[in-house]
Write a protein that holds these residues in place. Structure first.
Motif, PDB file in Angstrom:
ATOM      1  N   PRO A 165      17.925 -45.632 -22.848  1.00  0.00           N
ATOM      2  CA  PRO A 165      17.084 -44.429 -22.885  1.00  0.00           C
ATOM      3  C   PRO A 165      15.690 -44.467 -23.006  1.00  0.00           C
ATOM      4  O   PRO A 165      15.149 -45.873 -23.216  1.00  0.00           O
ATOM      5  CB  PRO A 165      17.723 -44.102 -24.553  1.00  0.00           C
ATOM      6  CG  PRO A 165      17.983 -45.145 -25.099  1.00  0.00           C
ATOM      7  CD  PRO A 165      18.675 -46.005 -23.971  1.00  0.00           C
ATOM      8  N   GLY A 166      14.705 -43.712 -22.860  1.00  0.00           N
ATOM      9  CA  GLY A 166      13.292 -43.913 -22.994  1.00  0.00           C
ATOM     10  C   GLY A 166      12.849 -42.777 -23.615  1.00  0.00           C
ATOM     11  O   GLY A 166      13.164 -41.667 -23.929  1.00  0.00           O
ATOM     12  N   ILE A 167      11.588 -42.940 -23.968  1.00  0.00           N
ATOM     13  CA  ILE A 167      10.762 -42.262 -24.652  1.00  0.00           C
ATOM     14  C   ILE A 167      10.036 -41.336 -23.546  1.00  0.00           C
ATOM     15  O   ILE A 167       9.275 -41.895 -22.773  1.00  0.00           O
ATOM     16  CB  ILE A 167       9.751 -42.744 -25.629  1.00  0.00           C
ATOM     17  CG1 ILE A 167      10.262 -43.385 -26.838  1.00  0.00           C
ATOM     18  CG2 ILE A 167       8.527 -41.718 -26.325  1.00  0.00           C
ATOM     19  CD1 ILE A 167       9.647 -44.162 -27.888  1.00  0.00           C
ATOM     20  N   ASP A 222       6.564 -28.887 -23.388  1.00  0.00           N
ATOM     21  CA  ASP A 222       6.190 -28.340 -25.002  1.00  0.00           C
ATOM     22  C   ASP A 222       5.330 -29.011 -25.876  1.00  0.00           C
ATOM     23  O   ASP A 222       5.371 -28.640 -26.684  1.00  0.00           O
ATOM     24  CB  ASP A 222       7.526 -27.801 -25.243  1.00  0.00           C
ATOM     25  CG  ASP A 222       8.352 -29.328 -25.795  1.00  0.00           C
ATOM     26  OD1 ASP A 222       8.220 -30.305 -25.456  1.00  0.00           O
ATOM     27  OD2 ASP A 222       9.318 -28.926 -26.756  1.00  0.00           O
ATOM     28  N   LEU A 223       4.932 -30.216 -25.257  1.00  0.00           N
ATOM     29  CA  LEU A 223       3.924 -31.013 -26.041  1.00  0.00           C
ATOM     30  C   LEU A 223       4.791 -31.886 -26.945  1.00  0.00           C
ATOM     31  O   LEU A 223       4.158 -32.499 -27.788  1.00  0.00           O
ATOM     32  CB  LEU A 223       2.950 -30.303 -26.595  1.00  0.00           C
ATOM     33  CG  LEU A 223       1.924 -29.436 -25.799  1.00  0.00           C
ATOM     34  CD1 LEU A 223       0.927 -28.824 -26.594  1.00  0.00           C
ATOM     35  CD2 LEU A 223       1.283 -30.410 -24.404  1.00  0.00           C
ATOM     36  N   GLY A 224       5.861 -31.879 -26.851  1.00  0.00           N
ATOM     37  CA  GLY A 224       6.856 -32.559 -27.664  1.00  0.00           C
ATOM     38  C   GLY A 224       7.194 -34.140 -27.152  1.00  0.00           C
ATOM     39  O   GLY A 224       7.225 -34.173 -25.774  1.00  0.00           O
ATOM     40  N   THR A 225       7.532 -34.905 -27.887  1.00  0.00           N
ATOM     41  CA  THR A 225       8.105 -36.307 -27.522  1.00  0.00           C
ATOM     42  C   THR A 225       9.521 -36.277 -27.718  1.00  0.00           C
ATOM     43  O   THR A 225       9.786 -36.193 -29.138  1.00  0.00           O
ATOM     44  CB  THR A 225       7.209 -37.404 -28.285  1.00  0.00           C
ATOM     45  OG1 THR A 225       5.871 -37.212 -27.885  1.00  0.00           O
ATOM     46  CG2 THR A 225       7.456 -38.638 -27.609  1.00  0.00           C
ATOM     47  N   PRO A 275      18.750 -34.985 -35.155  1.00  0.00           N
ATOM     48  CA  PRO A 275      17.285 -34.361 -34.715  1.00  0.00           C
ATOM     49  C   PRO A 275      17.403 -33.512 -33.464  1.00  0.00           C
ATOM     50  O   PRO A 275      18.700 -33.347 -33.111  1.00  0.00           O
ATOM     51  CB  PRO A 275      16.663 -35.551 -33.818  1.00  0.00           C
ATOM     52  CG  PRO A 275      17.135 -36.653 -34.652  1.00  0.00           C
ATOM     53  CD  PRO A 275      18.603 -36.382 -35.146  1.00  0.00           C
ATOM     54  N   GLU A 276      16.809 -32.401 -33.222  1.00  0.00           N
ATOM     55  CA  GLU A 276      16.827 -31.293 -32.426  1.00  0.00           C
ATOM     56  C   GLU A 276      17.205 -32.063 -31.010  1.00  0.00           C
ATOM     57  O   GLU A 276      16.569 -33.114 -30.434  1.00  0.00           O
ATOM     58  CB  GLU A 276      15.532 -30.396 -32.178  1.00  0.00           C
ATOM     59  CG  GLU A 276      15.983 -29.225 -31.173  1.00  0.00           C
ATOM     60  CD  GLU A 276      14.746 -28.636 -30.984  1.00  0.00           C
ATOM     61  OE1 GLU A 276      14.946 -27.530 -30.179  1.00  0.00           O
ATOM     62  OE2 GLU A 276      13.552 -28.966 -31.234  1.00  0.00           O
ATOM     63  N   LEU A 277      18.327 -31.432 -30.343  1.00  0.00           N
ATOM     64  CA  LEU A 277      18.707 -31.771 -28.921  1.00  0.00           C
ATOM     65  C   LEU A 277      18.161 -30.697 -27.946  1.00  0.00           C
ATOM     66  O   LEU A 277      18.065 -29.629 -28.287  1.00  0.00           O
ATOM     67  CB  LEU A 277      20.100 -31.874 -29.061  1.00  0.00           C
ATOM     68  CG  LEU A 277      20.816 -32.947 -29.791  1.00  0.00           C
ATOM     69  CD1 LEU A 277      22.217 -32.834 -29.911  1.00  0.00           C
ATOM     70  CD2 LEU A 277      20.302 -34.187 -29.640  1.00  0.00           C
ATOM     71  N   PHE A 331      12.140 -37.097 -30.877  1.00  0.00           N
ATOM     72  CA  PHE A 331      11.478 -38.343 -31.519  1.00  0.00           C
ATOM     73  C   PHE A 331      11.019 -38.194 -32.810  1.00  0.00           C
ATOM     74  O   PHE A 331      10.060 -37.444 -33.167  1.00  0.00           O
ATOM     75  CB  PHE A 331      10.729 -38.921 -30.556  1.00  0.00           C
ATOM     76  CG  PHE A 331      10.012 -40.351 -30.896  1.00  0.00           C
ATOM     77  CD1 PHE A 331      10.759 -41.309 -30.831  1.00  0.00           C
ATOM     78  CD2 PHE A 331       8.665 -40.552 -31.423  1.00  0.00           C
ATOM     79  CE1 PHE A 331      10.268 -42.847 -31.317  1.00  0.00           C
ATOM     80  CE2 PHE A 331       8.093 -41.788 -31.640  1.00  0.00           C
ATOM     81  CZ  PHE A 331       9.175 -42.811 -31.572  1.00  0.00           C
ATOM     82  N   LEU A 332      11.545 -38.939 -33.651  1.00  0.00           N
ATOM     83  CA  LEU A 332      10.940 -39.219 -35.145  1.00  0.00           C
ATOM     84  C   LEU A 332      10.025 -40.296 -35.309  1.00  0.00           C
ATOM     85  O   LEU A 332      10.443 -41.362 -35.639  1.00  0.00           O
ATOM     86  CB  LEU A 332      12.205 -39.224 -36.310  1.00  0.00           C
ATOM     87  CG  LEU A 332      13.514 -37.970 -35.932  1.00  0.00           C
ATOM     88  CD1 LEU A 332      14.293 -38.410 -37.022  1.00  0.00           C
ATOM     89  CD2 LEU A 332      12.900 -36.693 -35.838  1.00  0.00           C
TER      90      LEU A 332
END
Length: 283
Positions: A21-23, A28-31, A64-66, A100-101
């Motif tokens: 998996p990758g970051i 939406d400016l989210g990670t 975490p949100e999916l 991502f937290l």
């Protein structure tokens, strides 16, 4: 359905995860931690991530949100790793993102106390979805802002890798769930209280809501099913059949600390280059 975003920048691979998996940053400016349709067990692990993850959320567990993530493989052209390049090329279109937290740490059972009630809820949920990958070897639990978060449910719903067997008998519903190696086993999980609290909430309507969150394209062309709707019904039936008496089938014995993992071979074994099995996205 999942909220949908578009990946705008591939940041870095998470090399602790067996499926790479990758970051990724999104429009939406989210990670997000992105999991790919072209990795390991392919779209079925993403189906499990969504269905099990949504079910956990509806039962009050922290996940975490999916999101659905549209990927144009061109965003990874600057990545020097050939295996990552191949993965991105094989995963164009809709993939899965997990919020991502930042700053989250993997749960250390020696440093973070979990109440028997909370441990019981997690173990009961894992038994319901047949999770084989939340052991002391690979906890798939994070601590973030002092709270425990559940991640990585690609190794749940293992029966959907062999639907003929799952639909031909009730063996998957009546099979005991061995939680001896579960990372929360040392906390004395109160699975009876968890069953009293959670089992009445796992209705057909609730499970149908979870199944509806899975994108049609990840359910298409499954052998033996006429279409995504029929396949969603099979998930609902299979999970519904597991609920009655579930806590009575959960066993906790001595952990196999000096032995091999009890997870299936497709999860723990080494696959040929470019076909890594779905494992943790720990970060």
């Amino acid at each position: 359905m999942l909220r949908e975003v578009t990946a705008t920048r591939y940041v870095t691979p998470l090399r602790e995860g067996g499926s790479l998996p990758g970051i990724v940053e999104a429009d939406d400016l989210g990670t997000y931690v992105m999991k790919f349709t072209g990795a390991g067990q392919g779209r079925k692990t993403l189906v499990a991530e969504v269905l099990a993850g949504r079910l956990a959320q509806l039962l009050g567990l922290r996940v975490p949100e999916l999101v659905g993530m549209q990927l144009d493989p061109v965003i990874g052209l600057s990545e020097p790793d050939e295996e990552v390049q191949d993965l991105l090329k094989a995963s164009g279109g809709l993939n899965l993102g997990m919020d991502f937290l930042p700053g989250a740490l993997g749960l250390d059972p020696l440093a973070f106390a979990v109440s028997p009630a909370e441990a019981g809820r997690v173990v009961w949920f894992d038994a319901l979805v047949g999770n084989v990958d939340r052991s002391w070897r690979n906890p798939n639990l994070l601590v973030w802002h002092g709270e425990m978060w559940l991640i990585d449910h690609g190794a749940t719903l293992v029966w959907h890798h062999n639907w003929p067997s799952a639909t031909a008998s009730s063996s998957s519903a009546s099979k005991p769930y061995d939680a001896s190696d579960h990372v929360l086993a040392p906390f004395g999980p109160d699975v009876a209280s968890a069953a009293e609290e959670l089992a009445p909430r796992v209705t057909g309507d609730l499970l149908a809501e979870c199944a509806a969150a899975v994108p049609d394209e990840w359910l298409a062309d499954e052998p033996g099913f006429a279409g995504p709707g029929e396949l969603r019904d099979a998930y609902v039936r299979t999970l519904s059949a597991r609920v009655p008496g579930l806590h009575e089938r959960i066993t906790i014995g001595e952990p196999s600390r000096d032995g091999p993992s009890r997870a299936p071979g497709w999860l723990t074994g080494d696959l040929p280059h470019g076909r890594r099995g779905e494992r943790s996205a720990r970060r």
